[in-house]
Design an enzyme around this catalytic site. Structure first.
Site, PDB file in Angstrom:
ATOM      1  N   LEU A 267     -27.230  19.784 -34.473  1.00  0.00           N
ATOM      2  CA  LEU A 267     -25.980  19.271 -33.717  1.00  0.00           C
ATOM      3  C   LEU A 267     -26.373  18.335 -32.624  1.00  0.00           C
ATOM      4  O   LEU A 267     -25.519  17.413 -32.369  1.00  0.00           O
ATOM      5  CB  LEU A 267     -25.224  20.679 -33.125  1.00  0.00           C
ATOM      6  CG  LEU A 267     -24.520  21.475 -34.124  1.00  0.00           C
ATOM      7  CD1 LEU A 267     -24.059  22.745 -33.459  1.00  0.00           C
ATOM      8  CD2 LEU A 267     -23.604  20.639 -34.847  1.00  0.00           C
ATOM      9  N   ARG A 271     -24.539  14.882 -32.605  1.00  0.00           N
ATOM     10  CA  ARG A 271     -23.724  14.347 -31.358  1.00  0.00           C
ATOM     11  C   ARG A 271     -23.930  12.942 -30.835  1.00  0.00           C
ATOM     12  O   ARG A 271     -22.977  12.120 -30.737  1.00  0.00           O
ATOM     13  CB  ARG A 271     -24.022  15.457 -30.134  1.00  0.00           C
ATOM     14  CG  ARG A 271     -23.358  16.562 -30.439  1.00  0.00           C
ATOM     15  CD  ARG A 271     -23.979  17.712 -29.657  1.00  0.00           C
ATOM     16  NE  ARG A 271     -23.209  18.982 -29.667  1.00  0.00           N
ATOM     17  CZ  ARG A 271     -23.663  20.119 -29.564  1.00  0.00           C
ATOM     18  NH1 ARG A 271     -24.765  20.238 -28.913  1.00  0.00           N
ATOM     19  NH2 ARG A 271     -23.161  21.331 -29.991  1.00  0.00           N
ATOM     20  N   TYR A 410     -15.342  18.175 -34.200  1.00  0.00           N
ATOM     21  CA  TYR A 410     -16.595  18.451 -34.648  1.00  0.00           C
ATOM     22  C   TYR A 410     -17.656  17.876 -33.870  1.00  0.00           C
ATOM     23  O   TYR A 410     -17.731  17.130 -32.898  1.00  0.00           O
ATOM     24  CB  TYR A 410     -16.511  18.118 -35.877  1.00  0.00           C
ATOM     25  CG  TYR A 410     -16.407  16.735 -36.266  1.00  0.00           C
ATOM     26  CD1 TYR A 410     -16.088  16.277 -37.774  1.00  0.00           C
ATOM     27  CD2 TYR A 410     -16.627  15.573 -35.692  1.00  0.00           C
ATOM     28  CE1 TYR A 410     -15.849  14.972 -38.247  1.00  0.00           C
ATOM     29  CE2 TYR A 410     -16.597  14.207 -36.027  1.00  0.00           C
ATOM     30  CZ  TYR A 410     -15.897  13.926 -37.346  1.00  0.00           C
ATOM     31  OH  TYR A 410     -15.909  12.877 -37.759  1.00  0.00           O
ATOM     32  N   GLU A 411     -18.986  18.537 -34.254  1.00  0.00           N
ATOM     33  CA  GLU A 411     -20.259  18.597 -33.423  1.00  0.00           C
ATOM     34  C   GLU A 411     -20.110  19.200 -32.151  1.00  0.00           C
ATOM     35  O   GLU A 411     -21.018  19.024 -31.274  1.00  0.00           O
ATOM     36  CB  GLU A 411     -20.701  17.019 -33.400  1.00  0.00           C
ATOM     37  CG  GLU A 411     -21.014  16.252 -34.778  1.00  0.00           C
ATOM     38  CD  GLU A 411     -21.800  16.868 -35.550  1.00  0.00           C
ATOM     39  OE1 GLU A 411     -22.706  17.845 -35.338  1.00  0.00           O
ATOM     40  OE2 GLU A 411     -21.643  16.171 -36.750  1.00  0.00           O
ATOM     41  N   GLY A 412     -19.408  20.413 -32.238  1.00  0.00           N
ATOM     42  CA  GLY A 412     -19.036  21.078 -30.978  1.00  0.00           C
ATOM     43  C   GLY A 412     -17.825  20.431 -30.229  1.00  0.00           C
ATOM     44  O   GLY A 412     -17.815  19.223 -29.791  1.00  0.00           O
TER      45      GLY A 412
END
Length: 603
Positions: A267, A271, A410-412
């Site tokens: 991740l 990011r 997405y990606e947190g």
């Protein structure tokens, strides 16, 4: 900056160090190989993707797969793959560049590309055994096989380690049986390989597995229907169900219980690559917007001449240029850290890359938040410039706006990443990697002293702006230091305070990146030749101060009272103060004039 430089900036240290413009990397520093790669990728996008936007919007999943194969034929899927596994073995900046320019036409292809080259391939190149890498990576690098990443579950989103998918070892110890449900799996419809995370017995942490998928021999794997989504419509997104799917024990990825670490490191890379993947979409949105504004007549005048439109164009371009400045600055820091670790010989190449990216996890989260929010603003203003036509599917604006929306999730989510950036900074300080305590104490002492009345030298470019950056860093240390002193480790329970602190942190990093890039350009090209870039750096700083003032005020009044509150609010005013306030309308007009004249985003 040489990788031999012992003073190579560590992650988060930008907050406590003064950086010179010759220390940062900018897109103007791309080498000849990188410029050729940029041209090649842009040509592919213009030929294969941009003309087919309507097909992507009509959910043509087969077209996405076909274009991915073409990208594989051209080597774009293998840029970051080491040469020994039939990849191009290019550096981190080059991988960012490809991810940037290949993502401009449609979010559908961008998502497929990112999922495959990043979380679909990278976990094997970084954590796989030599046998696993030789078996799988060449197929992924060429596009013979496509990869997907099975982490999220109905009850495990942001809390990724809470997944319920189980892996049970067979009695003969030869394979694991995986049973469980995964959702939102990109590339599921055409993948041949999955990185699957499951829990063995009652382990604290999940474990990663490499799972092959053959439609003709599904091995207990079934797929849900394609999800119908707001955007990225031709990105294959399905639920994946595992029912005693047999996976050989040699397909465990890394070691038992190491899956959570694999997921988090994947991740981090995802990011910063997500940030850069938002850039060319902004460039193209701005270009389409100014073309329309130059052609659209109202009251016998092109709307590009109206101040309201000029303001939008200038702000859109500024956000794009600033995000680009910060993204490539961080990318080069990561690349230099990787090379330095390799040169020192203490790490394998894979360990060097993992630790190099992990070092700058704070910057990765900062960029993910900032640039994903920039692209949403950019596409929204694109629709507004087009007016009623912008709301129509006949123009590229509405699909760009829909595609942009997922980037904040997405990606947190951006909320998670905001809190992560502050949480990781605190952990770095506790480990002694970033000295926050010393500078924070110095700032606290400074607040009780006599303020400096020294005036910036107006004849020196960015003399005042660079001092403001120094002061904004002091402001962050003032607020964060006092909050930590009050709450200690309990600070993580005060999410709204952490969100405000992260907004300050984000704005400092972006504003400094833009000012240093413009200063570096001015030294090389002359101030008059880069007046637009100088204007963008100044305009961005002006907006950053507004955001920081609000976030700082909200923070201070939430935890400080009495004399402490009054003292900190006085400090806030001191640290955001201009001596010579910039003329914002003039700055916008300088930027808009250039873009209008060139009829495209031209920086």
């Amino acid at each position: 900056m040489s990788t031999e430089d012992k003073n190579l900036l560590r992650g988060g240290q930008f907050l406590v160090r003064e950086i010179n413009s010759d220390e940062i990397f900018t897109p103007e520093d791309f080498n000849e190989e990188q410029l050729m790669m940029k041209e090649s990728v842009t040509e592919f996008v213009d030929r294969e993707l941009w003309p087919n936007k309507s097909k992507f919007e009509a959910k043509d999943y087969a077209l996405t797969e076909e274009c991915m194969r073409k990208a594989g034929d051209l080597g774009f899927l293998s840029v970051s793959v080491p040469e020994e596994y039939e990849g191009m073995g290019m550096g981190f900046v080059s991988t960012m560049l490809v991810c940037d320019y290949i993502s401009g036409a449609t979010g559908s292809f961008s998502t497929a590309f990112g999922a495959h080259t990043g979380i679909g391939t990278m976990p094997i190149t970084l954590y796989g055994t030599e046998e696993q890498k030789k078996k799988y990576v060449p197929k992924l690098a060429s596009g013979e096989w496509f990869g997907s990443y099975c982490l999220t579950e109905p009850s495990a989103g942001s809390d990724a380690n809470s997944g319920k998918t189980k892996a049970v070892l067979s009695d003969d110890g030869k394979y694991y049986s995986i049973t469980g449900q995964k959702m939102w799996i990109s590339n599921a419809g055409f993948c041949k390989l999955m990185i699957v995370f499951a829990r063995i017995e009652d382990d604290k942490n999940i474990t990663g597995f490499i799972v092959e998928y053959d439609k003709d021999n599904p091995n207990g794997i079934t797929m849900g229907e394609e999800e119908h989504k707001l955007g990225i419509r031709a990105s294959s997104t399905r639920q994946v169900f595992f029912n005693e799917t047999k996976v050989p024990v040699e397909n465990m990825l890394s070691t038992r219980g190491n899956g959570f670490k694999i997921a988090m490191n994947a991740l981090n890379v995802g990011r910063i690559k997500l940030a850069v993947a938002c850039l060319d979409a902004q460039r193209r949105t701005i270009t389409e917007s100014i073309k329309y504004a130059n052609e659209r007549l109202q009251f016998k005048t092109p709307i590009a001449k109206f101040g309201a439109i000029r303001q939008k164009i200038a702000e859109m371009a500024t956000n794009c240029w600033v995000g680009e400045s910060a993204s490539y600055r961080a990318a080069k820091n990561i690349e230099d850290r990787i090379e330095l670790r390799k040169k020192n010989g203490k790490d394998t190449d894979q360990e060097a890359e993992l630790k190099g990216v992990e070092e700058y996890a704070i910057e990765c989260s900062i960029l993910k938040v900032a640039v994903s929010e920039h692209i949403q603003k950019c596409t929204d203003e694109g629709i507004q410039i087009f007016g009623g036509m912008g709301f129509s599917e006949e123009t590229p604006m509405e699909s760009a706006w829909r595609d942009a929306r997922i980037t904040r999730i997405y990606e947190g989510t951006n909320e998670i990443n905001r809190m992560l950036s502050i949480g990781m900074l605190i952990k770095k300080a506790m480990k002694g990697h970033v000295d926050l305590l010393g500078p924070a104490t110095a700032v606290a002492n400074e607040l009780t002293g006599i303020p400096s009345f020294e005036q910036p030298d107006a004849s020196v470019l960015f003399s005042e702006e660079k001092q403001i950056i120094v002061n904004l860093k002091k402001l962050f240390l003032m607020v964060a230091g006092a909050a930590l002193q009050k709450y200690g480790e309990e600070i993580e329970n005060h999410q709204q305070l952490m969100l405000a602190a992260s907004d300050i942190l984000i704005q400092i990093y972006l504003a400094e990146s833009a000012i240093l890039r413009a200063e570096k350009l001015a030294k090389k090209e002359g101030e008059e030749n880069v007046k637009e870039q100088i204007a963008m750096a100044k305009l961005n700083l002006f907006h950053a101060i507004d955001i920081i003032e609000t976030a700082g005020k909200h923070s201070i009044i939430s935890f400080a009272t009495g004399d402490e509150q009054r003292m900190m609010l006085m400090g806030l005013k001191r640290y955001i103060k201009y001596v010579n306030m910039p003329n914002i309308i003039e700055l916008r007009n300088i930027i808009a004039d250039k873009i209008t004249e060139k009829n495209k985003y031209c920086f």
